[in-house]
Design an enzyme around this catalytic site. Structure first.
Site, PDB file in Angstrom:
ATOM      1  N   ASN A 178       0.806  -1.219   0.000  1.00 45.45           N
ATOM      2  CA  ASN A 178       0.000   0.000   0.000  1.00 45.45           C
ATOM      3  C   ASN A 178       0.845   1.277   0.000  1.00 45.45           C
ATOM      4  O   ASN A 178       0.447   2.286  -0.559  1.00 45.45           O
ATOM      5  CB  ASN A 178      -0.912  -0.030   1.248  1.00 45.45           C
ATOM      6  CG  ASN A 178      -1.477   1.320   1.597  1.00 45.45           C
ATOM      7  OD1 ASN A 178      -2.429   1.785   0.987  1.00 45.45           O
ATOM      8  ND2 ASN A 178      -0.866   1.995   2.570  1.00 45.45           N
ATOM      9  N   TYR A 213       4.613   8.938 -10.960  1.00 41.29           N
ATOM     10  CA  TYR A 213       3.550   8.211 -10.236  1.00 41.29           C
ATOM     11  C   TYR A 213       2.745   7.324 -11.187  1.00 41.29           C
ATOM     12  O   TYR A 213       2.543   6.137 -10.930  1.00 41.29           O
ATOM     13  CB  TYR A 213       2.645   9.226  -9.533  1.00 41.29           C
ATOM     14  CG  TYR A 213       1.537   8.604  -8.699  1.00 41.29           C
ATOM     15  CD1 TYR A 213       1.832   7.924  -7.523  1.00 41.29           C
ATOM     16  CD2 TYR A 213       0.199   8.712  -9.082  1.00 41.29           C
ATOM     17  CE1 TYR A 213       0.819   7.357  -6.749  1.00 41.29           C
ATOM     18  CE2 TYR A 213      -0.816   8.158  -8.317  1.00 41.29           C
ATOM     19  CZ  TYR A 213      -0.505   7.479  -7.151  1.00 41.29           C
ATOM     20  OH  TYR A 213      -1.511   6.917  -6.393  1.00 41.29           O
ATOM     21  N   LYS A 245       2.728   3.148 -11.080  1.00 41.16           N
ATOM     22  CA  LYS A 245       1.470   2.414 -10.847  1.00 41.16           C
ATOM     23  C   LYS A 245       1.146   1.509 -12.051  1.00 41.16           C
ATOM     24  O   LYS A 245       0.651   0.395 -11.864  1.00 41.16           O
ATOM     25  CB  LYS A 245       0.317   3.386 -10.570  1.00 41.16           C
ATOM     26  CG  LYS A 245       0.429   4.087  -9.223  1.00 41.16           C
ATOM     27  CD  LYS A 245       0.312   3.106  -8.063  1.00 41.16           C
ATOM     28  CE  LYS A 245       0.326   3.777  -6.710  1.00 41.16           C
ATOM     29  NZ  LYS A 245       0.278   2.828  -5.589  1.00 41.16           N
ATOM     30  N   THR A 269      -7.007  11.552   2.233  1.00 39.80           N
ATOM     31  CA  THR A 269      -5.767  11.218   2.942  1.00 39.80           C
ATOM     32  C   THR A 269      -4.738  12.331   2.711  1.00 39.80           C
ATOM     33  O   THR A 269      -4.968  13.247   1.911  1.00 39.80           O
ATOM     34  CB  THR A 269      -5.160   9.906   2.400  1.00 39.80           C
ATOM     35  OG1 THR A 269      -4.778  10.130   1.046  1.00 39.80           O
ATOM     36  CG2 THR A 269      -6.130   8.738   2.489  1.00 39.80           C
TER      37      THR A 269
HETATM   38  N1  LIG Z   1      -5.341   9.078  -1.733  1.00 38.78           N
HETATM   39  C1  LIG Z   1      -5.845   8.856  -2.949  1.00 38.78           C
HETATM   40  O1  LIG Z   1      -6.727   9.578  -3.411  1.00 38.78           O
HETATM   41  C2  LIG Z   1      -5.352   7.687  -3.763  1.00 38.78           C
HETATM   42  C3  LIG Z   1      -5.904   7.482  -5.027  1.00 38.78           C
HETATM   43  C4  LIG Z   1      -5.513   6.395  -5.770  1.00 38.78           C
HETATM   44  C5  LIG Z   1      -4.559   5.521  -5.257  1.00 38.78           C
HETATM   45  N2  LIG Z   1      -4.029   5.757  -4.018  1.00 38.78           N
HETATM   46  C6  LIG Z   1      -3.051   4.776  -3.506  1.00 38.78           C
HETATM   47  O2  LIG Z   1      -3.501   4.313  -2.237  1.00 38.78           O
HETATM   48  C7  LIG Z   1      -2.378   3.968  -1.411  1.00 38.78           C
HETATM   49  C8  LIG Z   1      -2.480   4.654  -0.067  1.00 38.78           C
HETATM   50  O3  LIG Z   1      -2.445   6.052  -0.284  1.00 38.78           O
HETATM   51  P1  LIG Z   1      -2.795   7.097   0.849  1.00 38.78           P
HETATM   52  O4  LIG Z   1      -3.620   8.131   0.217  1.00 38.78           O
HETATM   53  O5  LIG Z   1      -3.254   6.410   2.084  1.00 38.78           O
HETATM   54  O6  LIG Z   1      -1.327   7.729   1.089  1.00 38.78           O
HETATM   55  P2  LIG Z   1      -0.713   8.532   2.304  1.00 38.78           P
HETATM   56  O7  LIG Z   1      -1.775   9.057   3.197  1.00 38.78           O
HETATM   57  O8  LIG Z   1       0.238   9.492   1.714  1.00 38.78           O
HETATM   58  O9  LIG Z   1       0.098   7.386   3.078  1.00 38.78           O
HETATM   59  C9  LIG Z   1       1.190   6.789   2.468  1.00 38.78           C
HETATM   60  C10 LIG Z   1       1.762   5.714   3.370  1.00 38.78           C
HETATM   61  O10 LIG Z   1       2.967   5.231   2.730  1.00 38.78           O
HETATM   62  C11 LIG Z   1       4.054   5.310   3.646  1.00 38.78           C
HETATM   63  N3  LIG Z   1       5.292   5.649   2.957  1.00 38.78           N
HETATM   64  C12 LIG Z   1       5.503   6.722   2.142  1.00 38.78           C
HETATM   65  N4  LIG Z   1       6.782   6.787   1.797  1.00 38.78           N
HETATM   66  C13 LIG Z   1       7.409   5.721   2.380  1.00 38.78           C
HETATM   67  C14 LIG Z   1       8.751   5.253   2.414  1.00 38.78           C
HETATM   68  N5  LIG Z   1       9.749   5.925   1.806  1.00 38.78           N
HETATM   69  N6  LIG Z   1       9.039   4.131   3.105  1.00 38.78           N
HETATM   70  C15 LIG Z   1       8.065   3.467   3.761  1.00 38.78           C
HETATM   71  N7  LIG Z   1       6.765   3.870   3.780  1.00 38.78           N
HETATM   72  C16 LIG Z   1       6.458   4.984   3.111  1.00 38.78           C
HETATM   73  C17 LIG Z   1       3.660   6.418   4.616  1.00 38.78           C
HETATM   74  O11 LIG Z   1       4.258   6.221   5.895  1.00 38.78           O
HETATM   75  P3  LIG Z   1       5.503   7.069   6.461  1.00 38.78           P
HETATM   76  O12 LIG Z   1       5.373   8.462   5.963  1.00 38.78           O
HETATM   77  O13 LIG Z   1       5.387   6.902   7.953  1.00 38.78           O
HETATM   78  O14 LIG Z   1       6.677   6.347   5.916  1.00 38.78           O
HETATM   79  C18 LIG Z   1       2.158   6.223   4.735  1.00 38.78           C
HETATM   80  O15 LIG Z   1       1.872   5.266   5.727  1.00 38.78           O
HETATM   81  C19 LIG Z   1      -1.140   4.358  -2.224  1.00 38.78           C
HETATM   82  O16 LIG Z   1      -0.641   3.223  -2.889  1.00 38.78           O
HETATM   83  C20 LIG Z   1      -1.680   5.356  -3.248  1.00 38.78           C
HETATM   84  O17 LIG Z   1      -0.893   5.419  -4.404  1.00 38.78           O
HETATM   85  C21 LIG Z   1      -4.382   6.820  -3.268  1.00 38.78           C
END
Ligand SMILES: NC(=O)c1ccc[n+]([C@@H]2O[C@H](COP(=O)([O-])OP(=O)(O)OC[C@H]3O[C@@H](n4cnc5c(N)ncnc54)[C@H](OP(=O)(O)O)[C@@H]3O)[C@@H](O)[C@H]2O)c1
Length: 250
Positions: free
Chosen positions: A87, A154, A158, A191
């Site tokens: 994730n 990005y 993906k 998020t």
């Molecule tokens: N939000 C959206 O609208 C959206 C839409 C489509 C897809 N997605 C996908 O959904 C998933 C979750 O997204 P989200 O919105 O929950 O993102 P988020 O709130 O930015 O959270 C990202 C998570 O990834 C971890 N992370 C980031 N960089 C890292 C690193 N260098 N090493 C280890 N961990 C790391 C962060 O933890 P730390 O900072 O503590 O490391 C955090 O727990 C992702 O794959 C994203 O691409 C999101």
């Protein structure tokens, strides 16, 4: 016992997935750069075993040691389910190609693509002899299929993870103890990733106004809602390995 490895569990969707899995019969392995102590406390209250690893996917040299540490804690004789949920991701750099700082493009690729590929490979190798239910979910995005101005890294990472899912699905079809692997597009969620997107300049991200509108219109799904949908999919034995699932089509 059901074992779940969840990357990016400190916030957003990853945290919601972890919180929804806090049960006595589950053992969670959470990974992110920062430990979310609230998740650890909640696990304690629900009598759920949790091992939280502070790990930065920008630095991949110790990934095999991380995998070693995780899998030596799995009791294969008692395992009913072993799941990996890739994730963790970053949307940055948000800017047109040519303006990228070198580290940002390496970082985006390492976190979104290389780290999941390494974890998938370690998972398959280290669970090869286990005949329990084995599943991998890679969190994808609509950006895997549609180009966005300013999201070159990005979108590409993906798209790569979706293709990797399809390839591994093909390879696992005839494996003795196959792993089922799918990609899952969660749609837009409320998020930190979305707040990073909204803070972009229009020069770097042409659609920034539209994404600000999404928030005003209440179009962003809650991570908890998405996590529940994802876990329904994960626990459905009818899922087809190698496929890309979209929350809007479930
Ligand atoms: N939000 C959206 O609208 C959206 C839409 C489509 C897809 N997605 C996908 O959904 C998933 C979750 O997204 P989200 O919105 O929950 O993102 P988020 O709130 O930015 O959270 C990202 C998570 O990834 C971890 N992370 C980031 N960089 C890292 C690193 N260098 N090493 C280890 N961990 C790391 C962060 O933890 P730390 O900072 O503590 O490391 C955090 O727990 C992702 O794959 C994203 O691409 C999101």
């Amino acid at each position: 016992m059901n074992y779940y490895i969840i990357t990016g569990a400190s916030r957003g969707l990853g945290r919601a997935i972890a919180e929804n899995l806090l049960e006595k019969d589950n053992h969670l392995f959470c990974i992110s750069r920062r430990i979310n102590e609230d998740v650890v406390t909640d696990a304690g209250m629900k009598d759920c075993r949790i091992d939280y690893f502070e790990y930065d996917f920008n630095f991949l040299e110790e990934m095999d040691m991380l995998a070693e540490t995780i899998f030596e804690r799995v009791n294969f004789s008692k395992a009913k389910t072993i799941c990996l949920i890739n994730n963790a991701a970053t949307v940055k750099p948000i800017m047109p190609v040519g303006k990228y700082p070198i580290f940002d493009i390496i970082s985006n690729t390492n976190v979104n693509m290389v780290a999941p590929m390494l974890l998938i490979s370690e998972f398959i190798r280290r669970t090869e002899d286990a005949n329990c239910d084995k599943k991998i979910v890679n969190i994808s995005s609509g950006a895997a299929k549609k180009p966005y101005y300013g999201w070159g890294s990005y979108c590409s990472s993906k798209a790569a993870i979706d293709m990797f899912t399809a390839c591994v699905g093909l390879e696992q079809k005839n494996a003795v103890n196959p792993v089922k692997i799918v990609s899952f597009n969660p749609g837009i969620m409320d998020t930190e990733m979305q707040s990073d997107i909204r803070q972009s300049s229009v020069e770097n991200f042409e659609m920034v106004e539209k994404f600000i509108e999404y928030q005003h219109q209440g179009a962003l799904k809650s991570p908890d809602y998405v996590a529940k949908k994802l876990l329904e999919l994960l626990h459905n034995n009818e899922i087809k390995s190698g496929m890309i699932y979209d929350i809007n089509e479930l």
